[in-house]
Design a protein around this motif. Structure first.
Motif, short mmCIF file in Angstrom:
data_model
loop_
_atom_site.label_atom_id
_atom_site.label_comp_id
_atom_site.label_asym_id
_atom_site.label_seq_id
_atom_site.Cartn_x
_atom_site.Cartn_y
_atom_site.Cartn_z
N ALA A 197 -7.74 -2.94 -4.48
CA ALA A 197 -7.33 -2.47 -5.81
C ALA A 197 -5.88 -2.85 -6.09
O ALA A 197 -5.54 -3.29 -7.19
N LEU A 198 -5.01 -2.67 -5.09
CA LEU A 198 -3.61 -3.05 -5.28
C LEU A 198 -3.46 -4.55 -5.44
O LEU A 198 -2.63 -5.03 -6.23
N LEU A 219 -11.24 2.22 -10.88
CA LEU A 219 -10.03 2.67 -11.57
C LEU A 219 -10.36 3.38 -12.87
O LEU A 219 -9.71 4.37 -13.23
N GLN A 239 0.83 -1.20 0.00
CA GLN A 239 0.00 0.00 0.00
C GLN A 239 0.87 1.25 0.00
O GLN A 239 1.94 1.29 0.61
N ALA A 242 -8.01 0.88 -1.42
CA ALA A 242 -6.63 0.77 -1.88
C ALA A 242 -6.14 -0.67 -1.83
O ALA A 242 -5.50 -1.16 -2.79
N VAL A 293 -9.69 5.64 -4.31
CA VAL A 293 -8.69 4.58 -4.35
C VAL A 293 -7.67 4.75 -3.22
O VAL A 293 -6.99 3.79 -2.84
N HIS A 294 -7.56 5.95 -2.66
CA HIS A 294 -6.60 6.16 -1.58
C HIS A 294 -7.14 5.71 -0.22
O HIS A 294 -6.38 5.60 0.75
N GLN A 337 -0.64 3.22 -4.78
CA GLN A 337 -1.87 3.32 -5.54
C GLN A 337 -2.07 4.75 -6.06
O GLN A 337 -1.55 5.70 -5.49
N SER A 338 -2.82 4.87 -7.14
CA SER A 338 -3.18 6.17 -7.69
C SER A 338 -4.46 6.03 -8.48
O SER A 338 -4.77 4.94 -8.99
#
Length: 1000
Positions: free
Chosen positions: A588-589, A572, A531, A585, A579-580, A534-535
C-alpha cells in the motif's frame, strides 16, 4: 469564406479608460466631448473666437485622460527613450498587452511566434513637433517617431516574428488594418494577429484644416445622421483587437466576442474632389463585403456607420446603404455611429466602431446612437430601409449579422460584415464537478508595487462579478505569468480569494519577501517515506479529488493485484485496519509513493535527486527507472508477504543517542542490530524482544532516552534471515541502474555511476540498517533547493531539518495532514511556482475547469509621465528628463558636461570619482536620476539599454574618463551585466593608467 474570431480587445477612448467603461459610456449614451486640455497646445497657435474667422472654429473635442502616462519600467524602456516616444506608441504597447491577456494569452508566450501586428494610424503630430528642431534630434527621437514604429515597437517588445506594419488610409486606417490582418490569417502568414488603431491630437493642425475646409462642427461634436449635424468634431483614442481564425480559436477554447465574416476595401478613384466621398464606391465596397460574407442585405440587422455628421458625408453614406436596403421598409436596418459619443477618432475610428459592434453582438444589445432622436429629414431614411437607433436595440436569439463602415478622407473605403459568435465560444456549457471547484490563483509582476497594484485590480474585479473559481484560477495560470515576481494563492472560495488578495496587497513584508525570492528553477529532491506512516484510508481524499492521482494509484493497484490477490485501492477505500499488517502496509505504501511521485512529475515537479527510507526505495527505484512498475510490484508484494509470515517475537526500539554509543552495548548480541540511523542522535534497534528488553535496561542505566515502536516484526534485523533465500529467488534477474542520482539508504551514500539495484541489493536491503542520516547528508550536500516528501503524511522532512540543512532549503509535502487532498497539493504547487517552477497546471484541474474566462487586465503604473518636450542631447544644452520624478526638481538634470548633479542617495551608492562619473553617464544616457540606480542595476534588463545607447554611453565615458583611453565594444560588452561591473571595469582601467603615469 472562413471566419475570423475577435478573441480579445482593449481600448482607451474619451471618457472610457478601458473596454468596460467604453461599453458603459455607449449604453448610457454618454457625451465624452470637452475642452482641449491645457497641455495639448498653446492658445497662440489656435484661436477660436465665437463666430469669428480665426484659424479654427472650436476648442472642443474628445480627449482621453492622461495620454502622457506610461509604465516604461514594465517594458524596460529608459525614461529618456520613453520621453522621446510618440505617445501613440506608448498607448499601443500597453493596450496590446491588455488585449492579449483579454484573449487568454500570456503575451510573453508569443515570443518567437508568427503573430502579426497591423496598426491603423492617421496622425503623426508628435513627430511634427520633434523632428523639425535638427539640433535636438537624437537616436531616441528618431526611433520614437514614424508610423512604422507604432507596429514595429509592439513586435519588438513582444518578440513577434509575423507581419508588422502601419497603415495610413486616413479615417479608414484601422479598419483597413483589420482587413489586412484577416487576410494574413486566412493566407497562413500568421496564426494570431493584433489589429489596432490609434490617434492622439498633439497639435491643432487638423482642427484648422477641418475649419478651413468647412468640415468642422462649431461645438466640436459629430452628430451622425441627425438634423443637428453640422460637421466633424475631433476625437482621440486607441483600440486593439486580437484576431484568430475561428477554427483555431474554438480549438484552443478561447472565448469569442464576435466573428468577422468578411471585409472589403476599395477606392473612390477620381470623384468630385480628393477629399469628397463617392457614393458608388461606397456602394461597391458594401456589395463586395456582403458577397464575400455570403449574406443578403436583408440579413444585416444593424450597421455601425462611418457617420461623421457632415451634410455631404451622411447623405452619400445613406444613399449607398439605401441602394442595398431600400426594399426593407417593413423591417428597416438599424444605423448608428459611435462618433456621436467620442468625436471622429480618425486613425482609430474603424477600430472604435469594430469594438462597439463586437461588444453589441456579445452583449446582445446595440446601444442607442447619440443625436439620433432628431434624424435629418433630408436623408429620407425610411425610404432607404434604414432607421436610426434611438433606443437600445435588443438582438433576437440566434445569430445576428452586423455591418461596419469606415471611409477614408482620401477615398479608401472599408466595410466589414460581422456576426455573433457560436454559442460554445461565448459561454461554456459545462459546470464544474463537485469537489473540484478550487485551484491556485496566480499573478506575476515586475516590482512589489506592481504586484500590489494588480492584486487590488484582481480583487476589485472579483467583487464585481462571479465566475467559476476553477476556471478563474486556470486562466490565471495561463495568462498572468512571465514576470520575475510571482504570487500564488490556493483558492476554494471566490469571496475568500478576493479578501486574501486584498490582504496580500496590504502586507508590505509579504511583498518584500516575494521580491527577494531567488530566481531560477528549483532543484527538487524526492524523499520517499517507509513503513510506519501508513493509515486506514490514506490519500483517499486526493484519490477522489484528483483524476491524475487516481489514474496513477489505479495503475499501481493493477500492477500489484496479480501478486497480492486483492486490491490496494479497495483496502484504502474501505479504511480497513488491515493496512497496518506488514503484508498490506508495504504494497500500500509503495502504491501511494509511486502514485504521488508520478503525480508530482505530471504537474511538472521533476526530481533531480532521489532517496527512499527503507521500503520507500522501491517507489524511488521506479521513478529512477531502475525498476519497472511490474518488477517493483512483484518484489514489494513478495517482501511484505514473506515478512508477515515470519514468527512473531520481534520488536524495535528508538534510542536518542548516536550509533557509536550504542554499538558497544549490542556487540555480543547476535539477535539484534541497528535497524536505522535517522540522525546524529536518532538510532533504531531491532531484533528479539527479550534481548531488546535487556539492552533497554542498560540504556536506561546510561540515562539515554528511548521509545518502543509498535511493530509486528523486527524489521531490518537478523530476524529477517529466514526469508532471504526465498526473496532472493523472487528478485533473481533484476539488475537496473538508476537514471537519476540515487542516494541509497543501504549504502548511506550516492550510488556510483553504473552501480546497480540488483537482486543482491534488494536482498541485502531486507535486513540491512537504514542509513538515512548519511544518505540524506550526502543528498543535502548536492544542493537541492527543495525537499519534497513522498508519502501519506510528513515524517522525513522533520528528520532532514534536524540534520541542519543549508539555509533556504524548503521541505514540502503534498499531503501535510491525514485529511489533505487537492487543495494541499495546490498549496505545494503554489509554493514551487513562487520559487521559480513552471508547473503543468492543467493536471490540477478537471476538463470542465480548463476553460478560459476573462480576468481583469494588467494594471499599469501611472507614476511616470512623458509629455510634449522630449529629452535633448547636444553639446550646448545637455539632457532633461521629462518624467514625473524629474518634474519636481529631484535629480535627473545634466549640465553642459553631461555630469549628473549627485543626489544624496547617489553619493552614498557610488563612492569615488570613477564610480560617480560612470553612474552619471549611465543616468544621463538613460534619463535616470541617481537615486534610481544601484550597483545591482542591470543595464539591459533593468535600464533598457540597447546597441544605440551603448555606443552613446561609450562615447560619454571616454569623454568623462579620458585617462582610461578608448574602449572597444568587445571589451565593453562582457562588463555590462550590471552597473557595479561596469564601474569596476573602469576603476581597474583608471588604476592601470595611474600606475603607468607614476612610473613615467
Amino acid at each position: 469564406m472562413r471566419e475570423i474570431a475577435i478573441v480579445g480587445l482593449d481600448c482607451r477612448f474619451p471618457g472610457a479608460a478601458d473596454a468596460r467603461a467604453y461599453w458603459e459610456l455607449l449604453m448610457r449614451s454618454g457625451d465624452a466631448v470637452g475642452r482641449v486640455p491645457a497641455d495639448r497646445w498653446d492658445g497662440a497657435e489656435f484661436s477660436a473666437p465665437e463666430g469669428g474667422d480665426g484659424r479654427a472654429n472650436t476648442d472642443r473635442g474628445g480627449f482621453i485622460d492622461d495620454p502622457d502616462v506610461f509604465d516604461n519600467e514594465f517594458f524596460t524602456i529608459s525614461p529618456r527613450e520613453a520621453a522621446a516616444m510618440d505617445p501613440q506608441q506608448r498607448l499601443l504597447l500597453q493596450c496590446s498587452w491588455r488585449a492579449l491577456e483579454d484573449a487568454g494569452i500570456a503575451p510573453a508566450s508569443l515570443a518567437g511566434s508568427d503573430t502579426g501586428v497591423f496598426v491603423g494610424i492617421m496622425g503623426n503630430e508628435w513627430a511634427h513637433r520633434h523632428l523639425t528642431d535638427y539640433d535636438k534630434i537624437t537616436a531616441q527621437v528618431g526611433s520614437g517617431n514614424g508610423y512604422c514604429m507604432t507596429a514595429n515597437r509592439i513586435s519588438y517588445h513582444l518578440d513577434l516574428k509575423g507581419p508588422s506594419l502601419a497603415v495610413d488610409t486616413a479615417c479608414s486606417s484601422s479598419l483597413v488594418a483589420v482587413h489586412l490582418a484577416g487576410n494574413a490569417l486566412l493566407s497562413g502568414e500568421c496564426d494570431t494577429a493584433i489589429a489596432a488603431g490609434v490617434n492622439v491630437t498633439v497639435s491643432p493642425a487638423l482642427n484648422i484644416f477641418y475649419t478651413q475646409a468647412g468640415l468642422s462642427a462649431p461645438d466640436g461634436r459629430c452628430k451622425p445622421f441627425s438634423a443637428q449635424a453640422d460637421g466633424i468634431g475631433r476625437g482621440e483614442g486607441v483600440g486593439v483587437v486580437v484576431l484568430r481564425r475561428l477554427e483555431d480559436a474554438l480549438a484552443d477554447g478561447q472565448q469569442v466576442y464576435a466573428v468577422i465574416r468578411a471585409t472589403a476595401v476599395n477606392q473612390d478613384g477620381r470623384s468630385n474632389g480628393l477629399t469628397a466621398p463617392n457614393r458608388w464606391a461606397q456602394q461597391a465596397v458594401l456589395e463586395a463585403a456582403y458577397r464575400r460574407a455570403g449574406v443578403e442585405p436583408a440579413e444585416v440587422v444593424f450597421t455601425e456607420g462611418h457617420g461623421t455628421g457632415t451634410e455631404l458625408g451622411d447623405m452619400i453614406e445613406t444613399k449607398a446603404l439605401g441602394a442595398l436596403h431600400a426594399t426593407r421598409a417593413d423591417k428597416p436596418m438599424a444605423l448608428g455611429s459611435v462618433k456621436g459619443n467620442l468625436g471622429h477618432t480618425e486613425g482609430a475610428a474603424g477600430v472604435a466602431g469594430l469594438i462597439k459592434v463586437a461588444l453589441s453582438l456579445h452583449n446582445r444589445v446595440v446601444p442607442a446612437s447619440r443625436f439620433a432622436v432628431r434624424e435629418n429629414p433630408k436623408l429620407n431614411l425610411a425610404a432607404k430601409g434604414i432607421k436610426l437607433i434611438k433606443a437600445p436595440l435588443r438582438l433576437a436569439a440566434g445569430t445576428s449579422v452586423a455591418g461596419l463602415s469606415s471611409f477614408g478622407m482620401g477615398g479608401t473605403n472599408a466595410h466589414a460584415v460581422l456576426a455573433s459568435a457560436p454559442p460554445q465560444a461565448v459561454r461554456p456549457a459545462t459546470v464544474e464537478a463537485p469537489g473540484t471547484a478550487g485551484g491556485v490563483f496566480t499573478l506575476s509582476a515586475t516590482t512589489p508595487e506592481a504586484l500590489r497594484r494588480n492584486l487590488l485590480a484582481q480583487a476589485e474585479e472579483l467583487d464585481k462579478r462571479r465566475v467559476p473559481l476553477g476556471r478563474l484560477c486556470w486562466t490565471s495560470n495561463r495568462v498572468k505569468t512571465g514576470h520575475r515576481i510571482r504570487f500564488a494563492l490556493p483558492a476554494e472560495d471566490i469571496s475568500a480569494l478576493s479578501a486574501a488578495l486584498r490582504a496580500a496587497a496590504e502586507d508590505d513584508d509579504l511583498l518584500t519577501r516575494h521580491a527577494n525570492r531567488p530566481t531560477g528553477r528549483p532543484k527538487a529532491a524526492f524523499l520517499f517515506a517507509g513503513q510506519g506512516v501508513q493509515s486506514p484510508g490514506m490519500t483517499m481524499r486526493l484519490y477522489r479529488e484528483s483524476a491524475v492521482y487516481r489514474r496513477h494509484l489505479d495503475a499501481a493497484d493493477a500492477a500489484l493485484r496479480p501478486h497480492l490477490g486483492w486490491s490496494v485501492v479497495e483496502l484504502l477505500t474501505a479504511e480497513d485496519q488491515k493496512v497496518h499488517r506488514t503484508g498490506s502496509a508495504q504494497p500500500a505504501l509503495f502504491a501511494v509513493g509511486y502514485a504521488l511521485a508520478r503525480t508530482m512529475e505530471e504537474f511538472g515537479v521533476e526530481p533531480a535527486l532521489l532517496l527512499g527510507h527503507s521500503v520507500g526505495e522501491y517507489a524511488a527505484a521506479v521513478v529512477a527507472d531502475a525498476l519497472t512498475l511490474d518488477e517493483a510490484a512483484r518484489l514489494i508484494a513478495a517482501r511484505g508477504r514473506l515478512m508477515e509470515a515470519l514468527p512473531d517475537g520481534g520488536g524495535m526500539l528508538s534510542v536518542f543517542a548516536p550509533e557509536a554509543e550504542i554499538l558497544p552495548l549490542i556487540h555480543d548480541e547476535p539477535l539484534i542490530g541497528v535497524a536505522a540511523v535517522n540522525g546524529p542522535r536518532q538510532t533504531v534497534l531491532s531484533g528479539d524482544l527479550e534481548v531488546l528488553d535487556r539492552v533497554a535496561l542498560e540504556l536506561g542505566e546510561a540515562d539515554l532516552d528511548m521509545r518502543r515502536l509498535t511493530v509486528s516484526h523486527a524489521f531490518h534485523s537478523p530476524l529477517m534471515q529466514p526469508m532471504l533465500a526465498e526473496f532472493a529467488e523472487v528478485a533473481r534477474g533484476i539488475a537496473g541502474v538508476p537514471r537519476l542520482p540515487f542516494y541509497s539508504t543501504v549504502r548511506g551514500r550516492l550510488l556510483r555511476p553504473g552501480e546497480p539495484l540488483d537482486a543482491d541489493y534488494w536482498t541485502e536491503h531486507v535486513s540491512a540498517a537504514v542509513r538515512f542520516a548519511d544518505a540524506a547528508e550526502a543528498l543535502l550536500a548536492a544542493g537541492p533547493t527543495h525537499v519534497v516528501e513522498i508519502g501519506p503524511q510528513p515524517v522525513l522532512g522533520g528528520l532532514v531539518r534536524r540534520l541542519r540543512p543549508p539555509a533556504g532549503l524548503r521541505t514540502l509535502h503534498p499531503l501535510p495532514t491525514r485529511e489533505s487532498g487537492r487543495p494541499d497539493l495546490g498549496a505545494l504547487l503554489a509554493q514551487l511556482y513562487q520559487d521559480g517552477l513552471d508547473p503543468h497546471w492543467d493536471a490540477l484541474y478537471g476538463e470542465e475547469q480548463r476553460t478560459l474566462t476573462r480576468l481583469a487586465p494588467y494594471a499599469f503604473s501611472d507614476a511616470h509621465r512623458f509629455w510634449v518636450k522630449p529629452p535633448t542631447r547636444n553639446g550646448r544644452s545637455g539632457l532633461t528628463v521629462t518624467t514625473a520624478e524629474a518634474a519636481d526638481g529631484s535629480g535627473g538634470q545634466v549640465d553642459d558636461d553631461h555630469v549628473v548633479r549627485l543626489a544624496p542617495a547617489g553619493r552614498a551608492a557610488f563612492r569615488g570619482r570613477v564610480a560617480e562619473k560612470v553612474a552619471a553617464a549611465v543616468a544621463a544616457v538613460g534619463g535616470y536620476s541617481l537615486d534610481e540606480l544601484s550597483l545591482r542595476s542591470r543595464l539591459y534588463e533593468d535600464l533598457g539599454f540597447d546597441s544605440v545607447t551603448l555606443m552613446e554611453l561609450k562615447k560619454d565615458l571616454e569623454k568623462a574618463l579620458p585617462e582610461t583611453g578608448e574602449v572597444s565594444v568587445p571589451e565593453l560588452i562582457p562588463v555590462l551585466g550590471s552597473l557595479g561591473e561596469l564601474i569596476a571595469f573602469y576603476e581597474a582601467r583608471s588604476d592601470v593608467a595611474a600606475d603607468a603615469a607614476s612610473l613615467a
